[in-house]
Design a protein around this motif. Structure first.
Motif, PDB file in Angstrom:
ATOM      1  N   THR A  34      -9.836  14.532 -27.523  1.00  0.00           N
ATOM      2  CA  THR A  34     -10.215  15.858 -27.062  1.00  0.00           C
ATOM      3  C   THR A  34     -11.279  16.404 -28.006  1.00  0.00           C
ATOM      4  O   THR A  34     -11.342  16.030 -29.182  1.00  0.00           O
ATOM      5  N   ASN A  35     -12.090  17.283 -27.490  1.00  0.00           N
ATOM      6  CA  ASN A  35     -13.120  17.847 -28.344  1.00  0.00           C
ATOM      7  C   ASN A  35     -12.533  18.956 -29.208  1.00  0.00           C
ATOM      8  O   ASN A  35     -11.384  19.361 -29.051  1.00  0.00           O
ATOM      9  N   ILE A  36     -13.330  19.463 -30.114  1.00  0.00           N
ATOM     10  CA  ILE A  36     -12.859  20.424 -31.111  1.00  0.00           C
ATOM     11  C   ILE A  36     -12.402  21.731 -30.472  1.00  0.00           C
ATOM     12  O   ILE A  36     -11.430  22.334 -30.916  1.00  0.00           O
ATOM     13  N   PHE A  37     -13.047  22.154 -29.406  1.00  0.00           N
ATOM     14  CA  PHE A  37     -12.672  23.412 -28.764  1.00  0.00           C
ATOM     15  C   PHE A  37     -11.300  23.312 -28.101  1.00  0.00           C
ATOM     16  O   PHE A  37     -10.508  24.241 -28.152  1.00  0.00           O
ATOM     17  N   GLN A  38     -11.029  22.147 -27.483  1.00  0.00           N
ATOM     18  CA  GLN A  38      -9.708  21.976 -26.863  1.00  0.00           C
ATOM     19  C   GLN A  38      -8.619  21.949 -27.938  1.00  0.00           C
ATOM     20  O   GLN A  38      -7.540  22.507 -27.753  1.00  0.00           O
ATOM     21  N   ARG A  39      -8.903  21.310 -29.076  1.00  0.00           N
ATOM     22  CA  ARG A  39      -7.915  21.275 -30.149  1.00  0.00           C
ATOM     23  C   ARG A  39      -7.674  22.674 -30.716  1.00  0.00           C
ATOM     24  O   ARG A  39      -6.532  23.022 -31.035  1.00  0.00           O
ATOM     25  N   ILE A  40      -8.735  23.477 -30.843  1.00  0.00           N
ATOM     26  CA  ILE A  40      -8.572  24.843 -31.346  1.00  0.00           C
ATOM     27  C   ILE A  40      -7.739  25.666 -30.369  1.00  0.00           C
ATOM     28  O   ILE A  40      -6.826  26.394 -30.769  1.00  0.00           O
ATOM     29  N   LEU A  41      -8.044  25.532 -29.071  1.00  0.00           N
ATOM     30  CA  LEU A  41      -7.262  26.267 -28.067  1.00  0.00           C
ATOM     31  C   LEU A  41      -5.799  25.829 -28.070  1.00  0.00           C
ATOM     32  O   LEU A  41      -4.891  26.659 -27.962  1.00  0.00           O
ATOM     33  N   GLN A  42      -5.553  24.513 -28.221  1.00  0.00           N
ATOM     34  CA  GLN A  42      -4.178  24.029 -28.266  1.00  0.00           C
ATOM     35  C   GLN A  42      -3.463  24.557 -29.505  1.00  0.00           C
ATOM     36  O   GLN A  42      -2.284  24.931 -29.444  1.00  0.00           O
ATOM     37  N   ALA A  43      -4.173  24.607 -30.631  1.00  0.00           N
ATOM     38  CA  ALA A  43      -3.561  25.127 -31.856  1.00  0.00           C
ATOM     39  C   ALA A  43      -3.236  26.609 -31.709  1.00  0.00           C
ATOM     40  O   ALA A  43      -2.172  27.068 -32.142  1.00  0.00           O
ATOM     41  N   ILE A  44      -4.124  27.367 -31.085  1.00  0.00           N
ATOM     42  CA  ILE A  44      -3.869  28.796 -30.878  1.00  0.00           C
ATOM     43  C   ILE A  44      -2.694  28.989 -29.930  1.00  0.00           C
ATOM     44  O   ILE A  44      -1.832  29.845 -30.149  1.00  0.00           O
ATOM     45  N   GLU A  45      -2.627  28.159 -28.866  1.00  0.00           N
ATOM     46  CA  GLU A  45      -1.500  28.255 -27.932  1.00  0.00           C
ATOM     47  C   GLU A  45      -0.190  27.938 -28.641  1.00  0.00           C
ATOM     48  O   GLU A  45       0.815  28.631 -28.445  1.00  0.00           O
ATOM     49  N   ARG A  46      -0.180  26.874 -29.466  1.00  0.00           N
ATOM     50  CA  ARG A  46       1.045  26.523 -30.190  1.00  0.00           C
ATOM     51  C   ARG A  46       1.438  27.640 -31.155  1.00  0.00           C
ATOM     52  O   ARG A  46       2.626  27.976 -31.271  1.00  0.00           O
ATOM     53  N   SER A  47       0.448  28.225 -31.843  1.00  0.00           N
ATOM     54  CA  SER A  47       0.745  29.306 -32.785  1.00  0.00           C
ATOM     55  C   SER A  47       1.282  30.535 -32.056  1.00  0.00           C
ATOM     56  O   SER A  47       2.230  31.172 -32.508  1.00  0.00           O
ATOM     57  N   ALA A  48       0.657  30.874 -30.931  1.00  0.00           N
ATOM     58  CA  ALA A  48       1.111  32.034 -30.160  1.00  0.00           C
ATOM     59  C   ALA A  48       2.528  31.817 -29.627  1.00  0.00           C
ATOM     60  O   ALA A  48       3.374  32.715 -29.714  1.00  0.00           O
ATOM     61  N   SER A  49       2.796  30.620 -29.103  1.00  0.00           N
ATOM     62  CA  SER A  49       4.142  30.359 -28.597  1.00  0.00           C
ATOM     63  C   SER A  49       5.157  30.340 -29.744  1.00  0.00           C
ATOM     64  O   SER A  49       6.276  30.819 -29.597  1.00  0.00           O
ATOM     65  N   GLY A  50       4.754  29.803 -30.883  1.00  0.00           N
ATOM     66  CA  GLY A  50       5.635  29.835 -32.051  1.00  0.00           C
ATOM     67  C   GLY A  50       5.902  31.240 -32.522  1.00  0.00           C
ATOM     68  O   GLY A  50       7.012  31.578 -32.944  1.00  0.00           O
ATOM     69  N   LEU A  51       4.856  32.101 -32.493  1.00  0.00           N
ATOM     70  CA  LEU A  51       5.018  33.491 -32.886  1.00  0.00           C
ATOM     71  C   LEU A  51       5.979  34.216 -31.946  1.00  0.00           C
ATOM     72  O   LEU A  51       6.845  34.963 -32.373  1.00  0.00           O
ATOM     73  N   VAL A  52       5.833  33.946 -30.644  1.00  0.00           N
ATOM     74  CA  VAL A  52       6.739  34.562 -29.672  1.00  0.00           C
ATOM     75  C   VAL A  52       8.173  34.098 -29.903  1.00  0.00           C
ATOM     76  O   VAL A  52       9.122  34.883 -29.874  1.00  0.00           O
ATOM     77  N   GLU A  53       8.356  32.776 -30.166  1.00  0.00           N
ATOM     78  CA  GLU A  53       9.698  32.263 -30.452  1.00  0.00           C
ATOM     79  C   GLU A  53      10.261  32.872 -31.727  1.00  0.00           C
ATOM     80  O   GLU A  53      11.440  33.168 -31.808  1.00  0.00           O
ATOM     81  N   TYR A  54       9.404  33.012 -32.738  1.00  0.00           N
ATOM     82  CA  TYR A  54       9.860  33.559 -34.014  1.00  0.00           C
ATOM     83  C   TYR A  54      10.276  35.009 -33.870  1.00  0.00           C
ATOM     84  O   TYR A  54      11.272  35.440 -34.465  1.00  0.00           O
ATOM     85  N   LEU A  55       9.515  35.781 -33.106  1.00  0.00           N
ATOM     86  CA  LEU A  55       9.841  37.192 -32.936  1.00  0.00           C
ATOM     87  C   LEU A  55      10.970  37.424 -31.959  1.00  0.00           C
ATOM     88  O   LEU A  55      11.570  38.506 -31.943  1.00  0.00           O
ATOM     89  N   SER A  56      11.272  36.461 -31.120  1.00  0.00           N
ATOM     90  CA  SER A  56      12.347  36.625 -30.129  1.00  0.00           C
ATOM     91  C   SER A  56      13.706  36.481 -30.743  1.00  0.00           C
ATOM     92  O   SER A  56      13.973  35.973 -31.721  1.00  0.00           O
TER      93      SER A  56
END
Length: 174
Positions: A152-174
């Protein structure tokens, strides 16, 4: 009625002419050589403040920096939690290894070869003969398949990392 010059009558506006009899109307100046010179006072300058406008680029930049800072802090929180979990799993592993050693020793104590041979004789079992021994040829070549992951190119990896971080943040705050 003739009056002297000193006894002249004056009206109300003549009160300002105190030195009318003198040659000059100005009061004599008194010289004081020991007194310091008078300093001129500085007038207070009123400063006008200019209102500055906030650039939209600065606002977007500030928001981007804030988001990155939140992601970095959240990454450190995840790293801390993962290291805590690893340390707890390592301590659990060491406890289980100690227990395995104790159970292995108890198991080996429980095996009595004489009893096993007696029981095998009772059941009619015998030691294997040469005819019962079978050899298997395993000279064949081993084969392993390696699967490549999708690139995958760098932009897809950045988007995937942001998605994982956001989902992790939601799980952490839940």
């Amino acid at each position: 009625m003739a009056r002297d010059d000193n006894e002249r009558l004056f009206n109300g506006s003549a009160a300002y002419q105190l030195y009318s009899d003198f040659e000059s109307t100005a009061a004599p100046e008194i010289q004081h050589p020991d007194l310091p010179q008078e300093r001129p006072r500085h007038k207070k300058v009123r400063r006008v403040k200019v209102k500055t406008a906030v650039s939209p680029v600065a606002v977007v930049g500030l928001l981007a920096v804030t988001c990155m800072l939140i992601l970095v802090v959240f990454g450190y929180v995840q790293l801390y939690e993962a290291s805590e979990e690893v340390s707890s799993l390592q301590s659990e592993l060491s406890e289980l290894q100690e227990r395995q050693v104790v159970l292995q020793s108890l198991y080996e104590e429980g095996i009595d070869l004489d009893y096993v041979e007696e029981r095998a004789a009772e059941l009619g079992l015998r030691m294997p003969t040469k005819e019962q021994t079978v050899y298997i040829n395993l000279a064949g070549s081993d084969q392993a398949e390696i699967y490549t992951s999708e690139q995958t190119n760098i932009f897809q990896r950045i988007l995937q990392a942001i998605e994982r971080s956001a989902s992790g943040l939601v799980e952490y705050l839940s």
